[in-house]
Write a protein that holds these residues in place. Sequence first.
Motif, PDB file in Angstrom:
ATOM      1  N   THR A  67       0.747  -1.086  -0.053  1.00  0.00           N
ATOM      2  CA  THR A  67       0.057   0.110  -0.032  1.00  0.00           C
ATOM      3  C   THR A  67       0.970   1.149  -0.077  1.00  0.00           C
ATOM      4  O   THR A  67       0.803   2.446  -0.689  1.00  0.00           O
ATOM      5  CB  THR A  67      -0.906  -0.108   1.080  1.00  0.00           C
ATOM      6  N   VAL A  68       1.885   1.331   0.772  1.00  0.00           N
ATOM      7  CA  VAL A  68       2.870   2.143   0.741  1.00  0.00           C
ATOM      8  C   VAL A  68       3.454   2.426  -0.717  1.00  0.00           C
ATOM      9  O   VAL A  68       3.419   3.702  -1.261  1.00  0.00           O
ATOM     10  CB  VAL A  68       4.236   2.097   1.642  1.00  0.00           C
ATOM     11  N   LEU A  69       4.101   1.515  -1.248  1.00  0.00           N
ATOM     12  CA  LEU A  69       4.694   1.635  -2.633  1.00  0.00           C
ATOM     13  C   LEU A  69       3.416   2.146  -3.607  1.00  0.00           C
ATOM     14  O   LEU A  69       3.845   3.031  -4.496  1.00  0.00           O
ATOM     15  CB  LEU A  69       5.237   0.297  -3.036  1.00  0.00           C
ATOM     16  N   ASP A  70       2.336   1.526  -3.652  1.00  0.00           N
ATOM     17  CA  ASP A  70       1.322   2.010  -4.534  1.00  0.00           C
ATOM     18  C   ASP A  70       0.919   3.482  -4.286  1.00  0.00           C
ATOM     19  O   ASP A  70       0.498   4.167  -5.443  1.00  0.00           O
ATOM     20  CB  ASP A  70       0.258   1.069  -4.543  1.00  0.00           C
ATOM     21  N   SER A  71       0.856   3.792  -3.048  1.00  0.00           N
ATOM     22  CA  SER A  71       0.501   4.981  -2.745  1.00  0.00           C
ATOM     23  C   SER A  71       1.386   6.306  -3.339  1.00  0.00           C
ATOM     24  O   SER A  71       1.108   7.344  -3.755  1.00  0.00           O
ATOM     25  CB  SER A  71       0.354   5.347  -1.175  1.00  0.00           C
ATOM     26  N   LEU A  72       2.803   5.869  -3.556  1.00  0.00           N
ATOM     27  CA  LEU A  72       3.895   6.738  -3.870  1.00  0.00           C
ATOM     28  C   LEU A  72       4.085   6.809  -5.353  1.00  0.00           C
ATOM     29  O   LEU A  72       4.703   7.697  -6.013  1.00  0.00           O
ATOM     30  CB  LEU A  72       5.339   6.265  -3.351  1.00  0.00           C
ATOM     31  N   LEU A  73       3.212   5.816  -6.072  1.00  0.00           N
ATOM     32  CA  LEU A  73       3.485   5.720  -7.402  1.00  0.00           C
ATOM     33  C   LEU A  73       3.078   7.170  -8.117  1.00  0.00           C
ATOM     34  O   LEU A  73       3.751   7.464  -9.037  1.00  0.00           O
ATOM     35  CB  LEU A  73       2.665   4.440  -8.027  1.00  0.00           C
ATOM     36  N   PRO A  74       1.953   7.781  -7.856  1.00  0.00           N
ATOM     37  CA  PRO A  74       1.538   9.196  -8.543  1.00  0.00           C
ATOM     38  C   PRO A  74       2.674  10.298  -8.392  1.00  0.00           C
ATOM     39  O   PRO A  74       2.563  11.274  -9.181  1.00  0.00           O
ATOM     40  CB  PRO A  74       0.433   9.431  -7.950  1.00  0.00           C
ATOM     41  N   VAL A  75       3.585  10.049  -7.412  1.00  0.00           N
ATOM     42  CA  VAL A  75       4.703  11.326  -7.061  1.00  0.00           C
ATOM     43  C   VAL A  75       5.879  10.983  -7.415  1.00  0.00           C
ATOM     44  O   VAL A  75       6.846  11.280  -6.807  1.00  0.00           O
ATOM     45  CB  VAL A  75       4.294  11.881  -5.818  1.00  0.00           C
ATOM     46  N   PHE A  76       6.065   9.656  -8.076  1.00  0.00           N
ATOM     47  CA  PHE A  76       7.343   8.956  -7.971  1.00  0.00           C
ATOM     48  C   PHE A  76       8.594   9.942  -8.473  1.00  0.00           C
ATOM     49  O   PHE A  76       9.872   9.982  -8.309  1.00  0.00           O
ATOM     50  CB  PHE A  76       7.510   7.778  -8.867  1.00  0.00           C
ATOM     51  N   GLN A  77       8.179  10.992  -9.592  1.00  0.00           N
ATOM     52  CA  GLN A  77       9.119  11.928  -9.913  1.00  0.00           C
ATOM     53  C   GLN A  77       9.247  12.840  -9.051  1.00  0.00           C
ATOM     54  O   GLN A  77      10.804  13.590  -9.410  1.00  0.00           O
ATOM     55  CB  GLN A  77       8.292  12.572 -11.402  1.00  0.00           C
ATOM     56  N   LEU A  78       8.837  13.000  -7.841  1.00  0.00           N
ATOM     57  CA  LEU A  78       9.428  13.994  -6.930  1.00  0.00           C
ATOM     58  C   LEU A  78      10.299  13.134  -5.781  1.00  0.00           C
ATOM     59  O   LEU A  78      10.498  13.570  -4.690  1.00  0.00           O
ATOM     60  CB  LEU A  78       8.403  14.691  -6.237  1.00  0.00           C
ATOM     61  N   LEU A  79      10.236  11.834  -5.948  1.00  0.00           N
ATOM     62  CA  LEU A  79      11.409  11.163  -5.167  1.00  0.00           C
ATOM     63  C   LEU A  79      12.722  11.256  -5.514  1.00  0.00           C
ATOM     64  O   LEU A  79      13.100  11.794  -6.511  1.00  0.00           O
ATOM     65  CB  LEU A  79      10.831   9.656  -5.029  1.00  0.00           C
ATOM     66  N   ASP A  80      13.646  10.787  -4.812  1.00  0.00           N
ATOM     67  CA  ASP A  80      15.061  11.081  -5.270  1.00  0.00           C
ATOM     68  C   ASP A  80      15.745   9.636  -4.863  1.00  0.00           C
ATOM     69  O   ASP A  80      16.087   9.179  -3.852  1.00  0.00           O
ATOM     70  CB  ASP A  80      15.860  12.159  -4.300  1.00  0.00           C
ATOM     71  N   PRO A  81      16.204   9.219  -6.038  1.00  0.00           N
ATOM     72  CA  PRO A  81      15.985   9.606  -7.553  1.00  0.00           C
ATOM     73  C   PRO A  81      14.717   9.419  -7.854  1.00  0.00           C
ATOM     74  O   PRO A  81      14.063   8.438  -7.519  1.00  0.00           O
ATOM     75  CB  PRO A  81      17.113   8.762  -8.327  1.00  0.00           C
ATOM     76  N   PRO A  82      14.392  10.220  -9.049  1.00  0.00           N
ATOM     77  CA  PRO A  82      13.115   9.757  -9.540  1.00  0.00           C
ATOM     78  C   PRO A  82      12.735   8.535 -10.192  1.00  0.00           C
ATOM     79  O   PRO A  82      12.919   8.445 -11.272  1.00  0.00           O
ATOM     80  CB  PRO A  82      12.713  11.180 -10.422  1.00  0.00           C
ATOM     81  N   ALA A  83      12.283   7.688  -9.380  1.00  0.00           N
ATOM     82  CA  ALA A  83      12.160   6.272  -9.775  1.00  0.00           C
ATOM     83  C   ALA A  83      10.996   5.674  -9.333  1.00  0.00           C
ATOM     84  O   ALA A  83      10.329   6.111  -8.356  1.00  0.00           O
ATOM     85  CB  ALA A  83      13.307   5.281  -9.571  1.00  0.00           C
ATOM     86  N   PRO A  84      10.363   4.905 -10.079  1.00  0.00           N
ATOM     87  CA  PRO A  84       9.100   4.238  -9.719  1.00  0.00           C
ATOM     88  C   PRO A  84       9.358   3.412  -8.399  1.00  0.00           C
ATOM     89  O   PRO A  84      10.293   3.079  -7.837  1.00  0.00           O
ATOM     90  CB  PRO A  84       8.711   3.085 -10.654  1.00  0.00           C
ATOM     91  N   PRO A  85       8.174   3.489  -7.220  1.00  0.00           N
ATOM     92  CA  PRO A  85       8.434   2.887  -5.950  1.00  0.00           C
ATOM     93  C   PRO A  85       8.728   1.559  -5.814  1.00  0.00           C
ATOM     94  O   PRO A  85       9.309   1.008  -4.626  1.00  0.00           O
ATOM     95  CB  PRO A  85       6.980   3.251  -5.253  1.00  0.00           C
ATOM     96  N   GLU A  86       8.717   0.921  -6.803  1.00  0.00           N
ATOM     97  CA  GLU A  86       9.216  -0.480  -6.589  1.00  0.00           C
ATOM     98  C   GLU A  86      10.729  -0.492  -6.397  1.00  0.00           C
ATOM     99  O   GLU A  86      11.105  -1.695  -5.987  1.00  0.00           O
ATOM    100  CB  GLU A  86       8.715  -1.461  -8.037  1.00  0.00           C
ATOM    101  N   TYR A  87      11.374   0.415  -6.600  1.00  0.00           N
ATOM    102  CA  TYR A  87      12.904   0.573  -6.216  1.00  0.00           C
ATOM    103  C   TYR A  87      13.136   0.794  -4.973  1.00  0.00           C
ATOM    104  O   TYR A  87      14.174   1.169  -4.518  1.00  0.00           O
ATOM    105  CB  TYR A  87      13.452   1.316  -7.258  1.00  0.00           C
ATOM    106  N   TYR A  88      11.986   1.223  -4.185  1.00  0.00           N
ATOM    107  CA  TYR A  88      12.021   1.661  -2.734  1.00  0.00           C
ATOM    108  C   TYR A  88      11.909   0.775  -1.606  1.00  0.00           C
ATOM    109  O   TYR A  88      11.538   1.116  -0.597  1.00  0.00           O
ATOM    110  CB  TYR A  88      11.239   2.912  -2.630  1.00  0.00           C
TER     111      TYR A  88
END
Length: 229
Positions: A67-88
């Motif tokens: 649920t955490v990873l799915d929730s982050l998917l719409p804002v993955f471009q503002l994570l660091d580095p900008p990568a889909p949440p499956e990398y987190y």
Amino acid sequence: MLQPRHRSAPRPIAEQVLEIGEQDYSVVYHAVVLNPYLHSILALVLALYRTPSSLQIAHLLDIRCETVLDSLLPVFQLLDPPAPPEYYHSDILLSDRMREVLVNPGYSATYVHLPKWHAFIAMWCLNRSDLKHDARDILYASDFWAHHVCKARASQELWDALRRSRLPCRLGSHAVLPWIITWLERVDTEDTRELMMLYRTTHRRTTDAIAAGLRVEIMGGSMSMQFSG
């Protein structure tokens, strides 16, 4: 073969910075509106002392890691580095642009009131200190409960959590008790006076034992020390 040289990108002017900020806010705002967990997830990532994993965030909110990873998917471009949440699965990092959206009071829908979330984490550390849980959670609670208490919004719930928890009076916590006492002195209520008296007594006993040359073993978090005269 020589690679072509490129000029450095010009620094954005104030209007461009404002436009980028508004775009970032719009992305986060719409994602938060559509997802009941996203704002809490981002707030915790911002407030935690150490960069958290998706699993730690899931434990804090009592939700599934997926649920955490799915929730982050719409804002993955503002994570660091900008990568889909499956990398987190390891750590979740926020970009400076995301942080600006979360700490700017002008963005009221996404603004994170940090004292509220420090209180949330502090109570989680205090309430879970005696439970068998993920090792990373146990170490985090032992090492950083005082950090979050000292930055927390004062409340009766927090006083109750401090009173119930055995973590503050463990030997491994005695070194940080002066910080907690100073923080409690600023609030000064009947409940905090009771806690201050307890923590002063606890801290004095340890100090006196070390001064007298008694063998004191301190266990706490990720460290273990022994003092002897």
